[in-house]
Write a protein that holds these residues in place. Structure first.
Motif, PDB file in Angstrom:
ATOM      1  N   ALA A 154       1.037  -1.224   0.092  1.00 32.50           N
ATOM      2  CA  ALA A 154      -0.016   0.007  -0.047  1.00 32.50           C
ATOM      3  C   ALA A 154       1.013   1.290  -0.009  1.00 32.50           C
ATOM      4  O   ALA A 154       0.385   2.141  -0.806  1.00 32.50           O
ATOM      5  N   LEU A 155       1.818   1.093   0.725  1.00 34.16           N
ATOM      6  CA  LEU A 155       2.688   2.594   0.648  1.00 34.16           C
ATOM      7  C   LEU A 155       3.459   2.677  -0.454  1.00 34.16           C
ATOM      8  O   LEU A 155       3.491   3.716  -1.037  1.00 34.16           O
ATOM      9  N   THR A 156       4.142   1.652  -1.180  1.00 36.56           N
ATOM     10  CA  THR A 156       4.740   1.575  -2.371  1.00 36.56           C
ATOM     11  C   THR A 156       3.991   2.000  -3.580  1.00 36.56           C
ATOM     12  O   THR A 156       4.265   2.955  -4.232  1.00 36.56           O
ATOM     13  N   ASN A 157       2.757   1.581  -3.492  1.00 37.94           N
ATOM     14  CA  ASN A 157       1.801   1.903  -4.757  1.00 37.94           C
ATOM     15  C   ASN A 157       1.313   3.229  -4.641  1.00 37.94           C
ATOM     16  O   ASN A 157       1.104   3.689  -5.775  1.00 37.94           O
ATOM     17  N   ASN A 158       1.271   3.781  -3.639  1.00 40.42           N
ATOM     18  CA  ASN A 158       0.833   5.405  -3.566  1.00 40.42           C
ATOM     19  C   ASN A 158       1.947   6.204  -3.403  1.00 40.42           C
ATOM     20  O   ASN A 158       1.822   7.539  -3.193  1.00 40.42           O
ATOM     21  N   ALA A 188      -1.150   9.812   0.768  1.00 37.30           N
ATOM     22  CA  ALA A 188      -1.239   9.246   2.206  1.00 37.30           C
ATOM     23  C   ALA A 188      -2.807   9.099   2.461  1.00 37.30           C
ATOM     24  O   ALA A 188      -2.632   7.885   3.293  1.00 37.30           O
ATOM     25  N   LYS A 189      -3.757   9.753   2.072  1.00 30.37           N
ATOM     26  CA  LYS A 189      -5.027   9.350   2.485  1.00 30.37           C
ATOM     27  C   LYS A 189      -5.311   7.809   1.750  1.00 30.37           C
ATOM     28  O   LYS A 189      -5.949   6.968   2.543  1.00 30.37           O
ATOM     29  N   LYS A 190      -5.014   7.717   0.710  1.00 24.20           N
ATOM     30  CA  LYS A 190      -5.192   6.383  -0.212  1.00 24.20           C
ATOM     31  C   LYS A 190      -4.546   5.326   0.397  1.00 24.20           C
ATOM     32  O   LYS A 190      -4.809   4.062   0.592  1.00 24.20           O
ATOM     33  N   ALA A 191      -3.218   5.549   0.910  1.00 26.46           N
ATOM     34  CA  ALA A 191      -2.467   4.308   1.814  1.00 26.46           C
ATOM     35  C   ALA A 191      -2.914   3.954   3.006  1.00 26.46           C
ATOM     36  O   ALA A 191      -2.894   2.826   3.227  1.00 26.46           O
ATOM     37  N   LYS A 192      -3.555   4.987   3.700  1.00 21.44           N
ATOM     38  CA  LYS A 192      -4.406   4.611   4.881  1.00 21.44           C
ATOM     39  C   LYS A 192      -5.360   3.841   4.551  1.00 21.44           C
ATOM     40  O   LYS A 192      -5.737   2.701   5.301  1.00 21.44           O
ATOM     41  N   GLU A 193      -6.172   4.017   3.704  1.00 23.36           N
ATOM     42  CA  GLU A 193      -7.249   3.413   3.409  1.00 23.36           C
ATOM     43  C   GLU A 193      -7.027   1.897   2.690  1.00 23.36           C
ATOM     44  O   GLU A 193      -7.682   0.932   3.125  1.00 23.36           O
ATOM     45  N   GLN A 194      -6.042   1.608   2.240  1.00 23.73           N
ATOM     46  CA  GLN A 194      -5.667   0.446   1.587  1.00 23.73           C
ATOM     47  C   GLN A 194      -4.665  -0.261   2.612  1.00 23.73           C
ATOM     48  O   GLN A 194      -4.183  -1.450   2.270  1.00 23.73           O
ATOM     49  N   ALA A 195      -4.184   0.120   3.810  1.00 19.22           N
ATOM     50  CA  ALA A 195      -3.277  -0.296   4.581  1.00 19.22           C
ATOM     51  C   ALA A 195      -3.988  -1.805   5.205  1.00 19.22           C
ATOM     52  O   ALA A 195      -5.170  -1.934   5.546  1.00 19.22           O
ATOM     53  N   SER A 196      -2.999  -2.623   5.226  1.00 24.62           N
ATOM     54  CA  SER A 196      -3.358  -4.215   5.805  1.00 24.62           C
ATOM     55  C   SER A 196      -1.975  -4.307   6.508  1.00 24.62           C
ATOM     56  O   SER A 196      -0.785  -4.114   5.888  1.00 24.62           O
ATOM     57  N   GLY A 197      -2.078  -5.032   7.503  1.00 20.07           N
ATOM     58  CA  GLY A 197      -0.696  -5.325   8.223  1.00 20.07           C
ATOM     59  C   GLY A 197      -0.623  -4.211   9.181  1.00 20.07           C
ATOM     60  O   GLY A 197      -1.166  -3.292   9.538  1.00 20.07           O
TER      61      GLY A 197
END
Length: 280
Positions: A154-158, A188-197
């Motif tokens: 999620a972090l890398t993709n955003n 940053a908001k997208k990474a938060k919404e997609q976060a897992s782990g």
């Protein structure tokens, strides 16, 4: 019997008594004449005083060496208000003060120094639940290397630029805080919404390994501006966390709030510095 001319007359009768009525009338007439004389004299005296005062006034008004009114010097001119500067007001409305959020929403404006020492200064933190000792810190540009599970993707993709971490301990509880930095608040908001782990725990500098090898820990995820921030908290001895372990939950919440406050202060400080700059 009679007196000479001008004497009092006597009325009829054997006793020759005076005519009292005539005498009273004569006395009244004399009194009236005297009264008018007094009144007339007072008027003459008043007229004389007025005449004297008038003479004094006329004399005082003529002490000008014989000059006519047109020849007398003019009185000095009063100072004009135009001699003093008058306040002026610009017709152009001043620009609104800078918005602190703008300075943390985009990398184009967020130019202040950024690192573990600026986000996590000092050797300890005094928060709502007590004093936390600061342990190890690090700063990596390979964002996925500082994560566990699917958070790295999620972090890398955003477009994550870097991750800054620090671990804090208090009374047997250890919490690692990680801040992922992006170019925009949207990313940053997208990474938060997609976060897992979650963020990987950081050990060292006297802190033993925790929240690894399948240990149950508590994680939080959030974002503000161009920053997504995470916590991973558990027991320093590796014990699993349960829902009743309030100190672990409190520590994670306190440190997440601290990171949020640091990001907000970062925007406020840069906006204040911009407002203090003279207009171009």
């Amino acid at each position: 019997m009679s007196f000479g001319q001008g004497g009092p007359g006597w009325g009829p009768g054997d006793q020759q008594t005076p005519d009292w009525a005539a005498l009273a009338d004569a006395s009244a007439a004399r009194n009236r004449r005297r009264k008018w004389l007094f009144i007339g004299g007072g008027a003459l005296a008043t007229a004389a005083v007025v005449a004297v005062v008038a003479t004094v006034i006329v004399s005082a008004g003529s002490q000008d060496d014989g000059k006519s009114a047109s020849e007398l010097p003019s009185p000095p001119a009063l100072p004009s208000d135009s001699a003093h500067p008058q306040p002026s007001f610009s017709k152009v409305a001043p620009p609104p003060p800078p918005n602190p959020y703008d300075y943390i929403a985009s990398a184009q404006k967020d130019k202040a120094p950024l690192g573990a020492d600026t986000l996590f200064p000092g050797t300890s933190l005094t928060l709502g639940s007590g004093v936390y000792a600061k342990g190890p810190t690090d700063q990596v540009t390979s964002c996925a290397a500082a994560t566990q599970g699917a958070l790295g993707t999620a972090l890398t993709n955003n477009g994550c630029r870097q991750v800054i971490r620090a671990t804090f301990t208090k009374s047997g509880v250890a919490v690692t805080v990680g801040v992922a930095v992006f170019d925009t608040d949207t990313a940053a908001k997208k990474a938060k919404e997609q976060a897992s782990g979650g963020i990987a725990s950081l050990s060292g500098a006297g802190v033993a390994t925790f929240c690894r090898d399948g240990a149950v820990c508590r994680r939080t995820t959030n974002s503000y501006g161009r920053y997504a921030y995470f916590t991973t908290g558990g027991f320093a001895d590796g014990k699993n966390v349960t829902k009743g372990d309030t100190p672990v939950f409190t520590a994670g919440d306190d440190l997440a709030q601290f990171v949020f406050d640091q990001i907000v202060a970062r925007g406020r400080n840069q906006a204040s510095a911009a407002a203090a700059q003279p207009a171009a």
